[in-house]
Structure formats: structure tokens, C-alpha cells
Design a protein around this motif. Structure first.
Motif: not given
Length: 261
Positions: A159-165, A198-203, A257-260
Motif C-alpha cells: 500500500r502506498k499513501p496517496f493524499g488521504r487514501c 512519477n512523484p513531484n514530476r510534471v506529466l 505531490v506526496p505527503g499531502s
């Protein structure tokens, strides 16, 4: 010669024993249903038919298909209502069929969770390609998705954190902070997986479409924007506020943006 015939017979027997993909065509026009059934069965699918929402439910009680081709303009319950019903209760591919000028129907169809859409009049080869594309995304799941609202397993891996999920990369599922499953479509999962890789990378929209639908971005194609908006309502810490998890980069694309939280 006999050896070759024996091999051919064995191949035919194995093919006959292999499970075949089931599709359900929901359209109030019998001629459209007959045309699609003949064409799709000719490409190896098992195809059921329904002319209304009531008939669709009867078909689902018998056997749940792998994917549904659902016309938007149906008498009684329209296709958008039925799309919401399907997405809330079943884990299957969902392709909306809309009239060529009904942009609003396409937008709303994507909003309620359709995996793709085709417009009438459609080319049968394009429709087949879209069906196969949706099915390929579904087959990427190692296990069937739990019903809407089902609780997560206590020891869910990867499991990977993504926002509040949290996103479970092995089962292709997402859970909220209480461990309750959050329903996502196959394309939404692919967006999540692409952002996580691709965290912190513009796609760009083009990059996101290539990753999630295997096609180039077209002018005025806003399907990615619609999906991002729908995904934000599920993962953003403050869904009604300024996006912090999936940020819009002006004239460029989107960035995770991770950690949000």
C-alpha cells in the motif's frame, strides 16, 4: 500428417475449453444489438443483449459480464443512471455509447465512472479495439475487486499513501483512512499508478493518455481533466479546497505531490 492433425485437434479442444469473455450490449434498438452481437461473437466473445434497464438487471442476475456496452439514450432509466448503478455494484468494464454531438453525455459518463466511450455512428473496428483495451486493463488485476463498501483485509500488502487514501498496488484497489474501500475505475487506478511512479514530476496530458488509454492526446480531448477532477474528490485532503495532492501546472499538465494529507 496424422501427427499434424492430432496437434490441430488438441489446439481446437483447448480453445473450446478456455473460458470466453462475456459482453453485454444494452441498447433499445434491436437492429443495433443484433449487429453488435453478430460482429462481436465473430471475434470470439459471448454476447448478451438487453433493451432496457430492467432487462439489464435480469441479465446481471444470471451472470455478470466482463464488460458492458451501454447506450446513453434509453427509455425509462437512461444510460447515465444505469452506469452509476453498475459502477457502484459491479467490477466490470463499462463503455458508454453516445450520439456524436452529445459532449455533455460523454463528460457525465466519464464522471460516473465509465472506462471509455464510443460515438454513434461508430466504426465496428474502433469499437472492438476499445473493448479490447478496456478488457486488457481489467485483466491487469490479480484478483477481483471487492464490492463497493467492503472492508479492507487486515494485512493488505504494497500500500502506498496517496493524499488521504492508500493505494494497494497488488490488488489495484484504494482505501480511505478508516480502511474502507474507495471505488475506482481501471483508468483511475492507472492514473494513480502513473502518478506514484512519477512523484513531484510534471506529466502532460499526452503522457497521461499514453499511460492510461494507449492513444495520443487529441485537441479538445478533456477526458484526462475529467478523470483528474473525479480522482481529486476521492484523494484530496480538502476536496472542496485548493488541490494539494494532484496539482495543476499551468500550460504543462499535472503533478503528484506526496505527503499531502
Amino acid at each position: 500428417m496424422f501427427h499434424g492433425l492430432a496437434i490441430a485437434a488438441a489446439v481446437r479442444q483447448n480453445f473450446a475449453m478456455a473460458p470466453r469473455t462475456r459482453l453485454l450490449v444494452v441498447d433499445d434498438d434491436p437492429s443495433v444489438r443484433a449487429m453488435l452481437r453478430e460482429y462481436l461473437e465473430g471475434h470470439g466473445f459471448v454476447v448478451g443483449e438487453a433493451g432496457s434497464g430492467a432487462q439489464m438487471r435480469e441479465q446481471l442476475e444470471g451472470e455478470v459480464p466482463h464488460a458492458v456496452l451501454l447506450d446513453v439514450r434509453l427509455p425509462g432509466e437512461d444510460g447515465l443512471v444505469l452506469a452509476r448503478y453498475l459502477r457502484e455494484r459491479y467490477d466490470l468494464g463499462l463503455i458508454m455509447v453516445t450520439a456524436s454531438g452529445d459532449i455533455v453525455d460523454r463528460v457525465v459518463g466519464l464522471e460516473v465512472g465509465a472506462d471509455d466511450y464510443v460515438t454513434k455512428p461508430f466504426d465496428l473496428r474502433e469499437l472492438l479495439a476499445r473493448v479490447k483495451s478496456v478488457l486488457r486493463r481489467l485483466q491487469a488485476r490479480p484478483a477481483a475487486q471487492a464490492p463497493h463498501g467492503a472492508t479492507a483485509q487486515a494485512q493488505a500488502p504494497a500500500r502506498k499513501p496517496f493524499g488521504r487514501c492508500e493505494v494497494d498496488l497488488e490488488s489495484h484497489r484504494m482505501f480511505d483512512t478508516d480502511g474502507q474501500e474507495v471505488t475506482i475505475t481501471t483508468m483511475e487506478y492507472e492514473l494513480l499508478a502513473t502518478f506514484l511512479a512519477n512523484p513531484n514530476r510534471v506529466l502532460t496530458r499526452d503522457q497521461l493518455l499514453k499511460q492510461t488509454r494507449n492513444r495520443e492526446w487529441e485537441p479538445f480531448d478533456r477526458s484526462i481533466d475529467i478523470r483528474i477532477g473525479r480522482l481529486r474528490r476521492k484523494v484530496e485532503p480538502e476536496p472542496a479546497g485548493e488541490p494539494r495532492c494532484i496539482r495543476t501546472v499551468r500550460n504543462a499538465g499535472y503533478m503528484f505531490v506526496p505527503g499531502s494529507r
